[in-house]
Scaffold this motif. Structure first.
Motif, PDB file in Angstrom:
ATOM      1  N   THR A 125      -4.749  -6.816   7.096  1.00  0.00           N
ATOM      2  CA  THR A 125      -6.105  -7.290   7.311  1.00  0.00           C
ATOM      3  C   THR A 125      -7.096  -6.468   6.503  1.00  0.00           C
ATOM      4  OG1 THR A 125      -5.509  -7.954   9.549  1.00  0.00           O
ATOM      5  CG2 THR A 125      -7.853  -7.754   9.077  1.00  0.00           C
ATOM      6  N   VAL A 126      -7.960  -7.158   5.788  1.00  0.00           N
ATOM      7  CA  VAL A 126      -9.062  -6.538   5.061  1.00  0.00           C
ATOM      8  C   VAL A 126     -10.298  -6.687   5.929  1.00  0.00           C
ATOM      9  CG1 VAL A 126     -10.553  -6.734   3.031  1.00  0.00           C
ATOM     10  CG2 VAL A 126      -8.066  -6.992   2.799  1.00  0.00           C
ATOM     11  N   THR A 127     -10.934  -5.561   6.254  1.00  0.00           N
ATOM     12  CA  THR A 127     -12.123  -5.606   7.115  1.00  0.00           C
ATOM     13  C   THR A 127     -13.377  -5.098   6.422  1.00  0.00           C
ATOM     14  OG1 THR A 127     -11.624  -3.416   8.003  1.00  0.00           O
ATOM     15  CG2 THR A 127     -10.756  -5.326   9.219  1.00  0.00           C
ATOM     16  N   ASP A 128     -13.192  -4.535   5.215  1.00  0.00           N
ATOM     17  CA  ASP A 128     -14.344  -3.966   4.513  1.00  0.00           C
ATOM     18  C   ASP A 128     -14.149  -4.122   3.008  1.00  0.00           C
ATOM     19  OD1 ASP A 128     -12.633  -1.858   3.592  1.00  0.00           O
ATOM     20  OD2 ASP A 128     -12.948  -0.831   5.483  1.00  0.00           O
ATOM     21  N   GLY A 129     -15.098  -3.661   2.243  1.00  0.00           N
ATOM     22  CA  GLY A 129     -15.072  -3.812   0.802  1.00  0.00           C
ATOM     23  C   GLY A 129     -14.324  -2.730   0.051  1.00  0.00           C
ATOM     24  N   ARG A 130     -13.648  -1.833   0.766  1.00  0.00           N
ATOM     25  CA  ARG A 130     -12.900  -0.773   0.093  1.00  0.00           C
ATOM     26  C   ARG A 130     -11.707  -1.334  -0.667  1.00  0.00           C
ATOM     27  NH1 ARG A 130     -11.004   3.481   4.217  1.00  0.00           N
ATOM     28  NH2 ARG A 130     -10.526   1.620   5.403  1.00  0.00           N
ATOM     29  N   HIS A 131     -11.206  -0.545  -1.593  1.00  0.00           N
ATOM     30  CA  HIS A 131      -9.980  -0.881  -2.318  1.00  0.00           C
ATOM     31  C   HIS A 131      -8.792  -0.814  -1.355  1.00  0.00           C
ATOM     32  CE1 HIS A 131      -7.138  -0.930  -5.658  1.00  0.00           C
ATOM     33  NE2 HIS A 131      -6.467  -0.025  -4.973  1.00  0.00           N
ATOM     34  N   HIS A 132      -7.869  -1.746  -1.483  1.00  0.00           N
ATOM     35  CA  HIS A 132      -6.681  -1.777  -0.635  1.00  0.00           C
ATOM     36  C   HIS A 132      -5.445  -1.675  -1.526  1.00  0.00           C
ATOM     37  CE1 HIS A 132      -9.710  -3.261   2.087  1.00  0.00           C
ATOM     38  NE2 HIS A 132      -8.881  -3.030   3.076  1.00  0.00           N
ATOM     39  N   HIS A 133      -4.757  -0.539  -1.428  1.00  0.00           N
ATOM     40  CA  HIS A 133      -3.534  -0.302  -2.191  1.00  0.00           C
ATOM     41  C   HIS A 133      -2.373  -0.327  -1.201  1.00  0.00           C
ATOM     42  CE1 HIS A 133      -1.036   0.974  -5.476  1.00  0.00           C
ATOM     43  NE2 HIS A 133      -0.593   2.010  -4.787  1.00  0.00           N
ATOM     44  N   VAL A 134      -1.387  -1.199  -1.471  1.00  0.00           N
ATOM     45  CA  VAL A 134      -0.283  -1.410  -0.548  1.00  0.00           C
ATOM     46  C   VAL A 134       1.037  -1.135  -1.283  1.00  0.00           C
ATOM     47  CG1 VAL A 134       0.786  -3.024   1.077  1.00  0.00           C
ATOM     48  CG2 VAL A 134      -1.674  -3.187   0.603  1.00  0.00           C
ATOM     49  N   PRO A 135       1.529   0.103  -1.248  1.00  0.00           N
ATOM     50  CA  PRO A 135       2.790   0.429  -1.900  1.00  0.00           C
ATOM     51  C   PRO A 135       3.987  -0.051  -1.085  1.00  0.00           C
ATOM     52  CG  PRO A 135       1.390   2.370  -1.642  1.00  0.00           C
ATOM     53  CD  PRO A 135       0.824   1.292  -0.787  1.00  0.00           C
ATOM     54  N   LEU A 136       5.102  -0.280  -1.798  1.00  0.00           N
ATOM     55  CA  LEU A 136       6.350  -0.673  -1.161  1.00  0.00           C
ATOM     56  C   LEU A 136       7.445   0.266  -1.653  1.00  0.00           C
ATOM     57  CD1 LEU A 136       8.004  -2.765   0.535  1.00  0.00           C
ATOM     58  CD2 LEU A 136       8.366  -3.993  -1.623  1.00  0.00           C
ATOM     59  N   LEU A 137       8.098   0.936  -0.720  1.00  0.00           N
ATOM     60  CA  LEU A 137       9.260   1.770  -1.019  1.00  0.00           C
ATOM     61  C   LEU A 137      10.476   0.925  -0.678  1.00  0.00           C
ATOM     62  CD1 LEU A 137       8.049   5.125   0.567  1.00  0.00           C
ATOM     63  CD2 LEU A 137       7.761   4.328  -1.785  1.00  0.00           C
ATOM     64  N   LEU A 138      11.363   0.737  -1.648  1.00  0.00           N
ATOM     65  CA  LEU A 138      12.393  -0.282  -1.548  1.00  0.00           C
ATOM     66  C   LEU A 138      13.777   0.272  -1.828  1.00  0.00           C
ATOM     67  CD1 LEU A 138      12.816  -3.406  -1.400  1.00  0.00           C
ATOM     68  CD2 LEU A 138      12.415  -3.444  -3.866  1.00  0.00           C
ATOM     69  N   SER A 139      14.747  -0.168  -1.052  1.00  0.00           N
ATOM     70  CA  SER A 139      16.163   0.072  -1.337  1.00  0.00           C
ATOM     71  C   SER A 139      16.919  -1.177  -0.883  1.00  0.00           C
ATOM     72  CB  SER A 139      16.668   1.332  -0.628  1.00  0.00           C
ATOM     73  OG  SER A 139      16.847   1.102   0.741  1.00  0.00           O
ATOM     74  N   PRO A 140      18.185  -1.328  -1.235  1.00  0.00           N
ATOM     75  CA  PRO A 140      18.894  -2.559  -0.881  1.00  0.00           C
ATOM     76  C   PRO A 140      18.958  -2.844   0.621  1.00  0.00           C
ATOM     77  CG  PRO A 140      20.091  -1.406  -2.591  1.00  0.00           C
ATOM     78  CD  PRO A 140      18.992  -0.485  -2.126  1.00  0.00           C
ATOM     79  N   PHE A 141      18.902  -1.811   1.456  1.00  0.00           N
ATOM     80  CA  PHE A 141      19.074  -2.032   2.888  1.00  0.00           C
ATOM     81  C   PHE A 141      17.910  -1.526   3.731  1.00  0.00           C
ATOM     82  CE2 PHE A 141      23.266  -1.827   0.928  1.00  0.00           C
ATOM     83  CZ  PHE A 141      23.732  -3.070   1.278  1.00  0.00           C
ATOM     84  N   ALA A 142      16.796  -1.206   3.095  1.00  0.00           N
ATOM     85  CA  ALA A 142      15.632  -0.726   3.840  1.00  0.00           C
ATOM     86  C   ALA A 142      14.391  -0.838   2.976  1.00  0.00           C
ATOM     87  CB  ALA A 142      15.820   0.730   4.266  1.00  0.00           C
ATOM     88  N   TYR A 143      13.238  -0.879   3.641  1.00  0.00           N
ATOM     89  CA  TYR A 143      11.971  -0.797   2.931  1.00  0.00           C
ATOM     90  C   TYR A 143      10.924  -0.244   3.878  1.00  0.00           C
ATOM     91  CZ  TYR A 143      10.617  -5.204   5.241  1.00  0.00           C
ATOM     92  OH  TYR A 143      10.319  -6.173   6.158  1.00  0.00           O
ATOM     93  N   SER A 144       9.858   0.302   3.280  1.00  0.00           N
ATOM     94  CA  SER A 144       8.715   0.753   4.075  1.00  0.00           C
ATOM     95  C   SER A 144       7.468   0.558   3.242  1.00  0.00           C
ATOM     96  CB  SER A 144       8.869   2.211   4.519  1.00  0.00           C
ATOM     97  OG  SER A 144       8.872   3.078   3.416  1.00  0.00           O
ATOM     98  N   THR A 145       6.345   0.523   3.926  1.00  0.00           N
ATOM     99  CA  THR A 145       5.062   0.324   3.272  1.00  0.00           C
ATOM    100  C   THR A 145       4.009   1.104   4.034  1.00  0.00           C
ATOM    101  OG1 THR A 145       3.530  -1.340   2.434  1.00  0.00           O
ATOM    102  CG2 THR A 145       4.594  -1.792   4.555  1.00  0.00           C
ATOM    103  N   TYR A 146       2.874   1.293   3.421  1.00  0.00           N
ATOM    104  CA  TYR A 146       1.783   2.024   4.057  1.00  0.00           C
ATOM    105  C   TYR A 146       0.485   1.689   3.343  1.00  0.00           C
ATOM    106  CZ  TYR A 146       2.650   5.104   0.058  1.00  0.00           C
ATOM    107  OH  TYR A 146       2.834   5.591  -1.204  1.00  0.00           O
ATOM    108  N   ARG A 147      -0.621   2.068   3.932  1.00  0.00           N
ATOM    109  CA  ARG A 147      -1.926   1.893   3.287  1.00  0.00           C
ATOM    110  C   ARG A 147      -2.134   3.063   2.348  1.00  0.00           C
ATOM    111  NH1 ARG A 147      -7.680   0.262   4.356  1.00  0.00           N
ATOM    112  NH2 ARG A 147      -8.509   0.685   2.296  1.00  0.00           N
ATOM    113  N   GLY A 148      -2.119   2.798   1.060  1.00  0.00           N
ATOM    114  CA  GLY A 148      -2.287   3.843   0.057  1.00  0.00           C
ATOM    115  C   GLY A 148      -3.745   4.037  -0.303  1.00  0.00           C
ATOM    116  N   SER A 149      -3.945   4.845  -1.321  1.00  0.00           N
ATOM    117  CA  SER A 149      -5.328   5.108  -1.763  1.00  0.00           C
ATOM    118  C   SER A 149      -5.506   4.727  -3.205  1.00  0.00           C
ATOM    119  CB  SER A 149      -5.643   6.582  -1.578  1.00  0.00           C
ATOM    120  OG  SER A 149      -4.727   7.375  -2.292  1.00  0.00           O
TER     121      SER A 149
END
Length: 115
Positions: A91-115
């Motif tokens: 969800t975008v709630t403001d005008g800030r930049h939104h960076h969404v990285p994805l850490l990926l492997s064949p059997f797992a992934y994770s993401t977070y709100r980056g800068s």
């Protein structure tokens, strides 16, 4: 789809943690989930695993989704694939930049709100 001087409001970066390098060539689709004001942008990660130019420099508040075509990426790199795609809804709630990285492997992934 290159350059660090982009003004896109939403950007992403995909890192292949199994190979220990950026995930180049991953197809990425940005969608605004709003039938009255739709937005769809397609791009590919560059050699550094980044998509810096992904849509406009400002986006209205709302719900967005990044869809990563991981099946094609894993096939191209000769890796097994448990998750044929990864979808990240946020969800975008403001005008800030939104960076969404994805850490990926064949059997797992994770993401977070980056800068």
């Amino acid at each position: 789809m290159s350059g660090s001087n982009s003004t896109s409001a939403i950007t992403t970066h995909v890192l292949d943690t199994a190979l220990g390098r950026p995930a180049a060539g991953v197809a990425v689709r940005l969608t605004r989930i709003d039938p009255d004001h739709p937005l769809t942008v397609d791009a590919f990660t560059d050699d550094d695993g980044r998509v810096s130019e992904l849509g406009p420099d400002q986006v209205p508040a709302g719900t967005y989704q990044l869809r990563f075509d991981t099946a094609a990426y894993f096939a191209a790199t000769g890796q097994e694939c448990f998750y044929p795609e990864v979808s990240v809804t946020f969800t975008v709630t403001d005008g800030r930049h939104h960076h969404v990285p994805l850490l990926l492997s064949p059997f797992a992934y994770s993401t977070y709100r980056g800068s």
